[in-house]
Scaffold this motif. Sequence first.
Motif, PDB file in Angstrom:
ATOM      1  N   ALA A   1       0.830  -1.210   0.000  1.00  0.00           N
ATOM      2  CA  ALA A   1       0.000   0.000   0.000  1.00  0.00           C
ATOM      3  C   ALA A   1       0.858   1.252   0.000  1.00  0.00           C
ATOM      4  N   GLY A   2       1.841   1.276  -0.909  1.00  0.00           N
ATOM      5  CA  GLY A   2       2.612   2.489  -1.128  1.00  0.00           C
ATOM      6  C   GLY A   2       1.929   3.333  -2.190  1.00  0.00           C
ATOM      7  N   ALA A   3       2.694   4.201  -2.829  1.00  0.00           N
ATOM      8  CA  ALA A   3       2.123   5.103  -3.828  1.00  0.00           C
ATOM      9  C   ALA A   3       1.454   4.341  -4.970  1.00  0.00           C
ATOM     10  N   ALA A   4       2.159   3.375  -5.559  1.00  0.00           N
ATOM     11  CA  ALA A   4       1.608   2.626  -6.693  1.00  0.00           C
ATOM     12  C   ALA A   4       0.443   1.747  -6.258  1.00  0.00           C
ATOM     13  N   GLY A   5       0.593   1.073  -5.119  1.00  0.00           N
ATOM     14  CA  GLY A   5      -0.448   0.160  -4.663  1.00  0.00           C
ATOM     15  C   GLY A   5      -1.748   0.861  -4.348  1.00  0.00           C
ATOM     16  N   MET A   6      -1.678   1.998  -3.657  1.00  0.00           N
ATOM     17  CA  MET A   6      -2.905   2.733  -3.334  1.00  0.00           C
ATOM     18  C   MET A   6      -3.554   3.296  -4.588  1.00  0.00           C
ATOM     19  N   MET A   7      -2.736   3.782  -5.523  1.00  0.00           N
ATOM     20  CA  MET A   7      -3.284   4.291  -6.768  1.00  0.00           C
ATOM     21  C   MET A   7      -4.036   3.191  -7.523  1.00  0.00           C
ATOM     22  N   CYS A   8      -3.417   2.017  -7.633  1.00  0.00           N
ATOM     23  CA  CYS A   8      -4.032   0.908  -8.346  1.00  0.00           C
ATOM     24  C   CYS A   8      -5.319   0.449  -7.668  1.00  0.00           C
ATOM     25  N   ALA A   9      -5.277   0.308  -6.344  1.00  0.00           N
ATOM     26  CA  ALA A   9      -6.449  -0.150  -5.607  1.00  0.00           C
ATOM     27  C   ALA A   9      -7.624   0.804  -5.786  1.00  0.00           C
ATOM     28  N   ALA A  10      -7.341   2.103  -5.696  1.00  0.00           N
ATOM     29  CA  ALA A  10      -8.405   3.100  -5.853  1.00  0.00           C
ATOM     30  C   ALA A  10      -9.001   3.057  -7.259  1.00  0.00           C
ATOM     31  N   GLU A  11      -8.141   2.918  -8.268  1.00  0.00           N
ATOM     32  CA  GLU A  11      -8.635   2.870  -9.646  1.00  0.00           C
ATOM     33  C   GLU A  11      -9.480   1.618  -9.884  1.00  0.00           C
ATOM     34  N   ALA A  12      -9.001   0.488  -9.414  1.00  0.00           N
ATOM     35  CA  ALA A  12      -9.758  -0.753  -9.603  1.00  0.00           C
ATOM     36  C   ALA A  12     -11.092  -0.690  -8.868  1.00  0.00           C
ATOM     37  N   GLY A  13     -11.063  -0.172  -7.640  1.00  0.00           N
ATOM     38  CA  GLY A  13     -12.296  -0.057  -6.877  1.00  0.00           C
ATOM     39  C   GLY A  13     -13.300   0.869  -7.520  1.00  0.00           C
ATOM     40  N   SER A  14     -12.806   1.951  -8.128  1.00  0.00           N
ATOM     41  CA  SER A  14     -13.719   2.908  -8.780  1.00  0.00           C
ATOM     42  C   SER A  14     -14.398   2.302 -10.003  1.00  0.00           C
ATOM     43  N   ARG A  15     -13.848   1.217 -10.509  1.00  0.00           N
ATOM     44  CA  ARG A  15     -14.457   0.502 -11.630  1.00  0.00           C
ATOM     45  C   ARG A  15     -15.428  -0.570 -11.164  1.00  0.00           C
ATOM     46  N   GLY A  16     -15.685  -0.601  -9.868  1.00  0.00           N
ATOM     47  CA  GLY A  16     -16.629  -1.577  -9.337  1.00  0.00           C
ATOM     48  C   GLY A  16     -16.021  -2.905  -8.954  1.00  0.00           C
ATOM     49  N   ARG A  17     -14.680  -2.977  -8.959  1.00  0.00           N
ATOM     50  CA  ARG A  17     -14.022  -4.225  -8.582  1.00  0.00           C
ATOM     51  C   ARG A  17     -13.950  -4.327  -7.059  1.00  0.00           C
ATOM     52  N   ARG A  18     -14.094  -5.541  -6.555  1.00  0.00           N
ATOM     53  CA  ARG A  18     -13.927  -5.782  -5.115  1.00  0.00           C
ATOM     54  C   ARG A  18     -12.434  -5.925  -4.848  1.00  0.00           C
ATOM     55  N   VAL A  19     -11.892  -5.001  -4.057  1.00  0.00           N
ATOM     56  CA  VAL A  19     -10.441  -4.898  -3.905  1.00  0.00           C
ATOM     57  C   VAL A  19     -10.026  -5.054  -2.449  1.00  0.00           C
ATOM     58  N   LEU A  20      -8.980  -5.847  -2.225  1.00  0.00           N
ATOM     59  CA  LEU A  20      -8.351  -5.971  -0.917  1.00  0.00           C
ATOM     60  C   LEU A  20      -6.933  -5.438  -1.033  1.00  0.00           C
ATOM     61  N   LEU A  21      -6.581  -4.489  -0.167  1.00  0.00           N
ATOM     62  CA  LEU A  21      -5.258  -3.873  -0.160  1.00  0.00           C
ATOM     63  C   LEU A  21      -4.529  -4.312   1.100  1.00  0.00           C
ATOM     64  N   LEU A  22      -3.408  -5.018   0.932  1.00  0.00           N
ATOM     65  CA  LEU A  22      -2.653  -5.554   2.059  1.00  0.00           C
ATOM     66  C   LEU A  22      -1.310  -4.843   2.205  1.00  0.00           C
ATOM     67  N   ASP A  23      -0.883  -4.647   3.446  1.00  0.00           N
ATOM     68  CA  ASP A  23       0.450  -4.070   3.679  1.00  0.00           C
ATOM     69  C   ASP A  23       0.953  -4.510   5.048  1.00  0.00           C
ATOM     70  N   HIS A  24       2.289  -4.655   5.139  1.00  0.00           N
ATOM     71  CA  HIS A  24       2.898  -5.105   6.395  1.00  0.00           C
ATOM     72  C   HIS A  24       2.996  -3.994   7.428  1.00  0.00           C
ATOM     73  N   ALA A  25       2.854  -2.751   7.010  1.00  0.00           N
ATOM     74  CA  ALA A  25       3.059  -1.611   7.916  1.00  0.00           C
ATOM     75  C   ALA A  25       1.788  -1.246   8.667  1.00  0.00           C
ATOM     76  N   ALA A  26       1.978  -0.789   9.883  1.00  0.00           N
ATOM     77  CA  ALA A  26       0.834  -0.325  10.665  1.00  0.00           C
ATOM     78  C   ALA A  26       0.350   1.027  10.168  1.00  0.00           C
ATOM     79  N   LYS A  27       1.298   1.851   9.699  1.00  0.00           N
ATOM     80  CA  LYS A  27       0.980   3.188   9.211  1.00  0.00           C
ATOM     81  C   LYS A  27       1.330   3.266   7.735  1.00  0.00           C
ATOM     82  N   LEU A  28       0.362   3.575   6.895  1.00  0.00           N
ATOM     83  CA  LEU A  28       0.573   3.557   5.453  1.00  0.00           C
ATOM     84  C   LEU A  28       1.189   4.864   4.946  1.00  0.00           C
ATOM     85  N   GLY A  29       1.937   4.742   3.850  1.00  0.00           N
ATOM     86  CA  GLY A  29       2.453   5.926   3.169  1.00  0.00           C
ATOM     87  C   GLY A  29       3.678   6.551   3.780  1.00  0.00           C
ATOM     88  N   GLU A  30       4.477   5.792   4.540  1.00  0.00           N
ATOM     89  CA  GLU A  30       5.636   6.389   5.194  1.00  0.00           C
ATOM     90  C   GLU A  30       6.704   6.836   4.200  1.00  0.00           C
TER      91      GLU A  30
END
Length: 407
Positions: free
Chosen positions: A10-39
Amino acid sequence: MFFDVIVIGAGAAGMMCAAEAGSRGRRVLLLDHAAKLGERIRISGGGRCNFSNREVTAANYLSRNPHFCRSALARFTPADFIERLERRGVPWHERKHGQLFCRRSAQDIIDLLLDACDEAGVKRLHPCTVDAVRRLSGDDGVRFEVAGDHGRWSCTSLVVASGGLAVPKLGASPFGYRLAEQFGVPVVPPAAALVPLALPPEVLTALKPLAGVSVAAETAFDGGRKRPAGRFREDVLITHRGVSGPAILQISSYWQMQGQASEGPRRPIRVDLLPGLDAGEWLAGQRNSKALLSNTLAEVLPRRFAREWCVLHGVERPLNELSNRALATVAEALNGWELMPSGTLGYAKAEVTLGGVDTQALSSKTMESKNVPGLFFIGEVVDVTGWLGGYNFQWAWASGWVAGQFV
């Protein structure tokens, strides 16, 4: 639990992709090892995030396949990202060399991405460790199963946005490369990029008194017939371990690319200490001066630097005592000081990672693996490395957006 799309990272590319896919009506799960995203976003640009650059072309990137990034960069441009900032009311400004920064803080970018994911119905799960990924062989369209410390999920499209090896203190790992190799996708050996360079002891000892001195210079590296050449006019900073500064960070990627290829002995980098000035002509005009060479050089270089540089080259003498041959050698060194690094300061000091998932194995239109349907790689994990100055974030936005249209 089934999702249409699972994005790992869930870095820059991952969040961008997840948001785009979700906006198209896709069911999206975004996983990340960090407790705080975007560090990585948070610490970039001195906390203000150099989110892109005004002028972005494929020439601003290094890759074994230098044309691969063209398609994505053309379809999602800096103007497209700026439009999103302005729609949200995020203030930004342009600095030198076309670099684009947030006026307030990098948190504005993080909030924009997180809100876009929430608005698109993306389910976020973090901190979450992914333990295993396997490919399914059923006929129902479900292609992958992902198992982690919070459960087990299946999906049709799996997007790997796990980043590279730079900045290990924030959890960087070779996860993406191992996953690619698990599925038979080749990986170009990774290396630290946009990184300070270390110098051998004999050079470092001579330059040690200059630690902390910065010089406006031009760095250059000739990669030979098979590798790209680079040239950057910016500051060079002498450190207690070697050289740094923007011009060094930029050229380090080119130097690393040659070493990465293992094609013969390494070549040195060249530093023009008087860019735009012909040192030979300038010194010839002062040929009869009784001043020490270092004092003359102090007219165009920092005094401390001029003195120690002359000591290093054994030319701390009056100009009129130097032979024509010696003066020519000095001029050549001023306009083309050769430095052979002993290595880099490693991933802990690197901005990004050079190398990664081989672009020859991916579709430039979709970022999907050519041989593993439904498997996508985006962002830094891919063998596309940008210059300093917002280019790597633009690759993250563009590659994430492209994949988001096809997953």
